[in-house]
Design an enzyme around this catalytic site. Sequence first.
Site, PDB file in Angstrom:
ATOM      1  N   GLY A  24       0.687  -1.404  -0.026  1.00  0.00           N
ATOM      2  CA  GLY A  24      -0.007   0.119   0.039  1.00  0.00           C
ATOM      3  C   GLY A  24       0.765   1.175   0.016  1.00  0.00           C
ATOM      4  N   ILE A  25       0.284   2.263   0.949  1.00  0.00           N
ATOM      5  CA  ILE A  25       1.012   3.738   0.797  1.00  0.00           C
ATOM      6  C   ILE A  25       2.525   3.353   1.370  1.00  0.00           C
ATOM      7  CG2 ILE A  25       0.942   5.517   2.155  1.00  0.00           C
ATOM      8  CD1 ILE A  25      -2.165   5.393   2.315  1.00  0.00           C
TER       9      ILE A  25
ATOM     10  N   ASP B 299       7.717  -7.671  14.396  1.00  0.00           N
ATOM     11  CA  ASP B 299       6.305  -7.701  14.845  1.00  0.00           C
ATOM     12  C   ASP B 299       6.073  -6.502  15.638  1.00  0.00           C
ATOM     13  OD1 ASP B 299       3.733 -10.026  16.213  1.00  0.00           O
ATOM     14  OD2 ASP B 299       3.670  -7.821  15.408  1.00  0.00           O
TER      15      ASP B 299
ATOM     16  N   TYR C 133     -11.261   2.111  14.517  1.00  0.00           N
ATOM     17  CA  TYR C 133     -10.326   2.664  13.660  1.00  0.00           C
ATOM     18  C   TYR C 133     -10.206   4.343  13.874  1.00  0.00           C
ATOM     19  CZ  TYR C 133      -7.890   3.427   9.313  1.00  0.00           C
ATOM     20  OH  TYR C 133      -7.070   3.794   8.236  1.00  0.00           O
TER      21      TYR C 133
END
Lengths: 249, 77
Positions: free
Chosen positions: A16-17, A60, A153
């Site tokens: 993605g970005i 992670d 979110y």
Amino acid sequence: MELVGRRILVTGGSSGIGRETSILLSRLGAELVIVGRNPERLEATRSRLEGGPHHVEEIDLSDAIKIPDWFKSVSKKVGTVHGLVHSAGTQLTKPLRVTSLNEIEETMRINVVAALSLVKGFRQKGVVDAQGGSVVFLSSVMGLVGQAGQATYSATKGALVSLTKSLALELAREKIRVNSVAPAMVRTEMMDTMFQSLLPEQVAAIVSMHPLGIGTAEDVANAIAFLLADSGRWITGTTLVIDGGYTAH
Amino acid sequence: MTRQQFLSKLESAIEADEGSIQGTEKFVELERWDSLAVMAFIAMVDEEFGVSFPATKIAAATGVGDLLELVEDKLAG
């Protein structure tokens, strides 16, 4: 807007970005440290970078307590770091009533706790370059406006908007600038996953709320590069909205 | 999961009264079937069956019967 001689660490660099940002930054002359969990995908991104040398690191980020020491060890290997982009993150599209506490905490862990831990690591002596540094977080228009199904979110993206301001004030004396970008819908795998939970008419409604249509990862990468480079010299504590007009309503 | 358990889970996903869903209802008849209910249903199916349902599969559904059909092969008895 060039980054020759600058070393920049990008989390979420394999998709993605994060991926498009890493590619653009490499074109501007930066040396990249791309961070993720999947070695194949990290290598795939590395192979698309220009110039170099470029490095990949696996960690992670949900194990936040390890991040500062890890950052120090990375810096020992590659040298001092001039920029940090936290593009790793997770989305959640579901009503609160079917959201588990575990999901809330996990989303917070990656999107927010890791962000703070990364800056803890970045600002350590010997890690951030003596000339100073620039941090960019990936917030979202969902950190500024709301939407049903996005409460968790939104909580994480709003957190980034706020912590950007306080961190900017706290770290200005250390010559570290801290900013966020707030994109609206951007054509990435995360967007595809989000849209899977929505009916076609809901997707259409969201798309129609973007006067300039859905954005691309390159659109956001441009803004991140602008903030990282000397073009952003006098910019700190702000959230740059890149949303095709979404929040103008 | 049995058919009855599925209906119970659907009831809690849309916060309908216990035992109120028989399996034949059309969505227009259900007070709480809205876009949030769709999201909640998808989340429930994902959690219970480990199956990611794209919302497009539900777009064509008009009632609980259609939802049952979607998970038919995963229900026991």
